[in-house]
Scaffold this motif. Sequence first.
Motif, PDB file in Angstrom:
ATOM      1  N   LYS A   1       0.838  -1.220   0.000  1.00 36.89           N
ATOM      2  CA  LYS A   1       0.000   0.000   0.000  1.00 36.89           C
ATOM      3  C   LYS A   1       0.861   1.253   0.000  1.00 36.89           C
ATOM      4  O   LYS A   1       0.612   2.219  -0.728  1.00 36.89           O
ATOM      5  CB  LYS A   1      -0.920  -0.004   1.218  1.00 36.89           C
ATOM      6  CG  LYS A   1      -1.920   1.164   1.218  1.00 36.89           C
ATOM      7  CD  LYS A   1      -2.837   1.108   2.387  1.00 36.89           C
ATOM      8  CE  LYS A   1      -3.875   2.233   2.305  1.00 36.89           C
ATOM      9  NZ  LYS A   1      -3.343   3.556   2.087  1.00 36.89           N
ATOM     10  N   ILE A   2       1.911   1.236   0.841  1.00 38.13           N
ATOM     11  CA  ILE A   2       2.806   2.410   0.902  1.00 38.13           C
ATOM     12  C   ILE A   2       3.466   2.634  -0.450  1.00 38.13           C
ATOM     13  O   ILE A   2       3.531   3.777  -0.971  1.00 38.13           O
ATOM     14  CB  ILE A   2       3.861   2.198   2.007  1.00 38.13           C
ATOM     15  CG1 ILE A   2       3.196   2.231   3.388  1.00 38.13           C
ATOM     16  CG2 ILE A   2       4.952   3.258   1.921  1.00 38.13           C
ATOM     17  CD1 ILE A   2       4.104   1.791   4.519  1.00 38.13           C
ATOM     18  N   ASN A   3       3.963   1.550  -1.068  1.00 37.76           N
ATOM     19  CA  ASN A   3       4.620   1.683  -2.371  1.00 37.76           C
ATOM     20  C   ASN A   3       3.630   2.094  -3.458  1.00 37.76           C
ATOM     21  O   ASN A   3       3.979   2.864  -4.372  1.00 37.76           O
ATOM     22  CB  ASN A   3       5.288   0.366  -2.750  1.00 37.76           C
ATOM     23  CG  ASN A   3       6.531   0.076  -1.904  1.00 37.76           C
ATOM     24  OD1 ASN A   3       7.160   0.999  -1.380  1.00 37.76           O
ATOM     25  ND2 ASN A   3       6.877  -1.186  -1.749  1.00 37.76           N
TER      26      ASN A   3
ATOM     27  N   ASN B   1       9.751  -2.375  -3.578  1.00 28.75           N
ATOM     28  CA  ASN B   1       9.106  -3.689  -3.419  1.00 28.75           C
ATOM     29  C   ASN B   1      10.134  -4.802  -3.271  1.00 28.75           C
ATOM     30  O   ASN B   1      10.000  -5.698  -2.435  1.00 28.75           O
ATOM     31  CB  ASN B   1       8.197  -3.988  -4.610  1.00 28.75           C
ATOM     32  CG  ASN B   1       6.891  -3.215  -4.546  1.00 28.75           C
ATOM     33  OD1 ASN B   1       6.425  -2.854  -3.467  1.00 28.75           O
ATOM     34  ND2 ASN B   1       6.290  -2.941  -5.694  1.00 28.75           N
ATOM     35  N   ILE B   2      11.181  -4.735  -4.131  1.00 32.85           N
ATOM     36  CA  ILE B   2      12.230  -5.764  -4.073  1.00 32.85           C
ATOM     37  C   ILE B   2      12.934  -5.749  -2.726  1.00 32.85           C
ATOM     38  O   ILE B   2      13.129  -6.789  -2.089  1.00 32.85           O
ATOM     39  CB  ILE B   2      13.233  -5.570  -5.224  1.00 32.85           C
ATOM     40  CG1 ILE B   2      12.560  -5.879  -6.572  1.00 32.85           C
ATOM     41  CG2 ILE B   2      14.461  -6.452  -5.022  1.00 32.85           C
ATOM     42  CD1 ILE B   2      13.411  -5.521  -7.772  1.00 32.85           C
ATOM     43  N   TYR B   3      13.319  -4.548  -2.272  1.00 31.22           N
ATOM     44  CA  TYR B   3      14.021  -4.434  -0.992  1.00 31.22           C
ATOM     45  C   TYR B   3      13.157  -4.937   0.173  1.00 31.22           C
ATOM     46  O   TYR B   3      13.630  -5.657   1.062  1.00 31.22           O
ATOM     47  CB  TYR B   3      14.437  -2.982  -0.734  1.00 31.22           C
ATOM     48  CG  TYR B   3      15.493  -2.466  -1.694  1.00 31.22           C
ATOM     49  CD1 TYR B   3      16.443  -3.330  -2.244  1.00 31.22           C
ATOM     50  CD2 TYR B   3      15.556  -1.110  -2.048  1.00 31.22           C
ATOM     51  CE1 TYR B   3      17.407  -2.857  -3.131  1.00 31.22           C
ATOM     52  CE2 TYR B   3      16.509  -0.641  -2.930  1.00 31.22           C
ATOM     53  CZ  TYR B   3      17.429  -1.516  -3.467  1.00 31.22           C
ATOM     54  OH  TYR B   3      18.376  -1.046  -4.338  1.00 31.22           O
ATOM     55  N   CYS B   4      11.876  -4.540   0.114  1.00 29.83           N
ATOM     56  CA  CYS B   4      10.972  -4.954   1.210  1.00 29.83           C
ATOM     57  C   CYS B   4      10.773  -6.470   1.238  1.00 29.83           C
ATOM     58  O   CYS B   4      10.754  -7.103   2.301  1.00 29.83           O
ATOM     59  CB  CYS B   4       9.618  -4.248   1.067  1.00 29.83           C
ATOM     60  SG  CYS B   4       9.691  -2.491   1.438  1.00 29.83           S
ATOM     61  N   ILE B   5      10.638  -7.070   0.031  1.00 35.29           N
ATOM     62  CA  ILE B   5      10.458  -8.528  -0.041  1.00 35.29           C
ATOM     63  C   ILE B   5      11.699  -9.247   0.466  1.00 35.29           C
ATOM     64  O   ILE B   5      11.610 -10.248   1.199  1.00 35.29           O
ATOM     65  CB  ILE B   5      10.124  -8.953  -1.483  1.00 35.29           C
ATOM     66  CG1 ILE B   5       8.695  -8.485  -1.843  1.00 35.29           C
ATOM     67  CG2 ILE B   5      10.242 -10.463  -1.651  1.00 35.29           C
ATOM     68  CD1 ILE B   5       8.346  -8.664  -3.299  1.00 35.29           C
TER      69      ILE B   5
END
Length: 412
Positions: free
Chosen positions: A33-35, A109-113
């Motif tokens: 949601k933030i992204n 998204n990549i970093y968070c995952i």
Amino acid sequence: MGKYFVNPELKKSSIILLFINCIFLITTLAIIKINNDNLKEGYIKSIGVITEKINEKNPELLQYIIPSVTKEAQTKDAESGIKILKQYGLTKDLEDRLFPYVNKAILNNIYCIIILFFIMSALLFLINYFEYAYFYERIRKITKAAKKVIEGQYDIAIDEDKEGDFSKLANSFNSMKGVIRNNIDSLNKEKQFLVNLLSDISHQLKTPLSSMILYNDILLTKELSKEKRQLFLENNKKQLYRMDWLIKSILKLARLDARAIEFSKESISLNETIENSIDALREKAGEAKVSVIFKKTDDINFEHDRRWMEEAFINIIKNDIEHTPGGGEIKIDIIENSIYVRIEIVDTGEGISKADLPNVFKRFYKAKNSSSNSVGIGLSLSKSIIEAHNGIIEVQSKLKIGSKFIITFLKY
């Protein structure tokens, strides 16, 4: 599957995993949601720049362009727009970094995952470690206890007060420990029994064997008259008969103690069994001038092995005859009611002293007033036979008045 959920550990680990997955899902949705909000913000900035340029050149076009930003584009218009952008080199094959806002959202998204992956991996590793460490610690506890049991330490117990398979395993281990202990004790008792049996046989045979060897040496080395030779042979004959009876009695007693005898029990007349026992001793009683009186009652049927029970009665009656002076009598009576069958054998003999009374059924025990020919095995053998028939034997006695043997068989 349900049969494994009785284990509290599985319930606990399942709840923890479900809780972690819920946190992972909520966290992932929050980050997306933030992204997405950041992507929308970048999208608005990009549209804002385009809007500003159009407004500078031709403000009247804004009323056509702005509504198209907030609604889904028509396929025809979208295809035409894609062709125009393609002329300027803007296609989906361009690198992400040429789309700054999209590129930033993708990288976020990549970093968070990746971060979530490492956090989840660490949590699952810790859960897996502590869960298996808990199981292995309990298994090692049982392993150490098993080693102590093998070493002969039986006072250890595994305490498991929770439900589940580990509690069942602990209970099975404790039960197995008890069984092993009982088996080892039984083996030790059997070993000691064999030692005692061999010692008893050796001790009891030593005297008659010594006498026979002495008589035989005399017969071989000395010139004897026919009468003396006959006397020594008669003595040897008596010793042989005594040894034969002794060996058979000891072996019978050993088989009874080892429960190696299968009794052929039948519901037959107890009266006849007693009468047969008396008949077998009729000559001995006549020689001792002792009357054996059997108070006959209604025929009582009782489940027993007649051959063995006769031997038990013969040994008791024979003992009474040997300890009753001439002119005395032995009375035998049967009592039956709804609870038990009882046989009472009462003599008018010399009686048994208080010191000897607790020991009369011990094997090879000889009271002070026993004859020199007594071995002390008959009453012990009778006791073993009666107990093998689920009976109880006891004795009451007073010196110079007589003795009473009471045999009771409870009805089940």
